[in-house]
Design a protein around this motif. Sequence first.
Motif, PDB file in Angstrom:
ATOM      1  N   PRO A 236       0.820  -1.216   0.000  1.00 29.82           N
ATOM      2  CA  PRO A 236       0.000   0.000   0.000  1.00 29.82           C
ATOM      3  C   PRO A 236       0.852   1.264   0.000  1.00 29.82           C
ATOM      4  N   TYR A 237       2.061   1.187   0.586  1.00 27.96           N
ATOM      5  CA  TYR A 237       2.916   2.367   0.706  1.00 27.96           C
ATOM      6  C   TYR A 237       4.323   2.010   0.241  1.00 27.96           C
ATOM      7  N   HIS A 284       0.595  -7.433  -2.704  1.00 23.82           N
ATOM      8  CA  HIS A 284       0.705  -7.331  -1.257  1.00 23.82           C
ATOM      9  C   HIS A 284       1.336  -8.610  -0.713  1.00 23.82           C
ATOM     10  N   GLY A 310       0.487  -2.433   5.446  1.00 23.52           N
ATOM     11  CA  GLY A 310      -0.967  -2.448   5.351  1.00 23.52           C
ATOM     12  C   GLY A 310      -1.558  -3.551   6.202  1.00 23.52           C
ATOM     13  N   ASP A 311      -2.900  -3.596   6.245  1.00 26.31           N
ATOM     14  CA  ASP A 311      -3.562  -4.555   7.128  1.00 26.31           C
ATOM     15  C   ASP A 311      -4.404  -5.582   6.364  1.00 26.31           C
ATOM     16  N   HIS A 312      -4.008  -5.862   5.131  1.00 24.64           N
ATOM     17  CA  HIS A 312      -4.690  -6.918   4.379  1.00 24.64           C
ATOM     18  C   HIS A 312      -4.616  -8.217   5.169  1.00 24.64           C
ATOM     19  N   SER A 315      -1.718 -10.379   4.412  1.00 26.50           N
ATOM     20  CA  SER A 315      -0.450  -9.847   4.901  1.00 26.50           C
ATOM     21  C   SER A 315      -0.257 -10.166   6.378  1.00 26.50           C
ATOM     22  N   ASP A 335       1.469  -2.013  11.091  1.00 30.84           N
ATOM     23  CA  ASP A 335       0.359  -2.975  11.115  1.00 30.84           C
ATOM     24  C   ASP A 335       0.769  -4.357  11.586  1.00 30.84           C
TER      25      ASP A 335
END
Length: 477
Positions: A236-237, A284, A310-312, A315, A335
Amino acid sequence: MISSEEMAVVDENAAALGVPRKQLMESSGNAVARVVRDQANPGATVALVCGRGNNGGDAFVAARFLSEYNVHVHLLGRPETISTDIARENWDALERAELATHQVTDSTDFDLGEPDVVVDAMLGTGVTGALREPEATATEAINASDATVIAVDVPSGIDADTGESEGVAVDADQVVTFHDMKPGLESVDASVTVADIGIPETAELFVERGDLLRLDRNPAAHKGDFGRVLVVGGGPYTGAPALSAQAALRAGADLAYVACPETVAREVQGYSENLIVDSLSGSHLAPKHVPELLDRAEGMDCVVFGPGLGDHEDSLDAVTAFFEEFDGRAVVDADALQVVPDLDTGATLICTPHQGELKQMGGQTADGWRERADLVQSFADELGHTLLVKGAYDVVSDGNGVRVNRTGNPGMTVGGTGDVLAGATAALACVLDPLSAAALGAYANGRAGDIVAEERAFGLTATDLLDGLPSALWPEM
């Protein structure tokens, strides 16, 4: 109980807190004089055998407090070779007061006389190895005398940490040690007095410039000796893992790798040619990547897990699966922190939550830093991992020890400073124990922010901290 390395850190931290070493030397010398008075009546002959460092300086001070005795100060060497300014000042004070002083420039010139009391102040806690001349000859003379022997801090020739000697050592009847017991004194056959010399409790609690003494570098070191760091994150980042990896390099790691999804790998590489970027298939992190990550982590000294992750759900499952198999050292951030309380892992973790993340992990917080410190220590003990809880005062604990860091400023509320902290802490974890690495990481990150703020006030950015880290960690270079 305190090691010689920790004692040096505490001495310097005390100076940073406003208690200068000259003041500590005055208190140390006074403590030695008190023990001499306990051992001998006024009028007795006291020989003080002094080295050219601060251990000798303590005895120079003691001599001034023994005016009711027949005092002889033996300096092993020439006054111009006294190694510290404060010891030199106290030697000069003896000479101006016209006390009996003797300079021993050759071991054959050493004449102890027949004193009632000998004060051994030749070498302190920071000196190891076999005694050289003229200390060896002086030690033999001291041991052959009938005098009561009082050692300053540790008997010369004895390793303060192990109690062992590599040859002749002073056979002391009494030891006056300062601030806290030294491990090696437990095996010394002598009465030990631990003297309070005015070092504040906070010299061991607050992270200060003395902690920088831990960062010793061997001039003969090779590439890789100071650590390889792998940062796992991104998706995500893109900026977060790049910041962490660059911070690891700025904080002294030799090599920094980033493992991130292939969709952002090119962007991450574009931040710096100093990074080694490995791409993972997909957009991800997912459990399918764990075997590959474990292989890449095999040769690393520390892994940073979480920046930009991220918080998928996939992941977070991957974080859990990785740490179930990984048994190395890792910094866990962002996260990835939320899976730590339920982990069953053999890894050594340093977790870097802010107050909100700490609560999500199941910890508690409070307004006052002392109350926070107690809560963090309790939660770290419950987790079985080291916590670095970010705030105006950063609190660090491994469940046993607690450190508090006060560097940093309100400009560091900008995004990305936590990513820099994670990378810097990982670099330090390559060469230090987890508690020291986390404490010094917090100090360096905050000090870098303070250095930048002197020029840019509250307009600093996380990338500015990267340039501030070397000055924060190695200010004298």
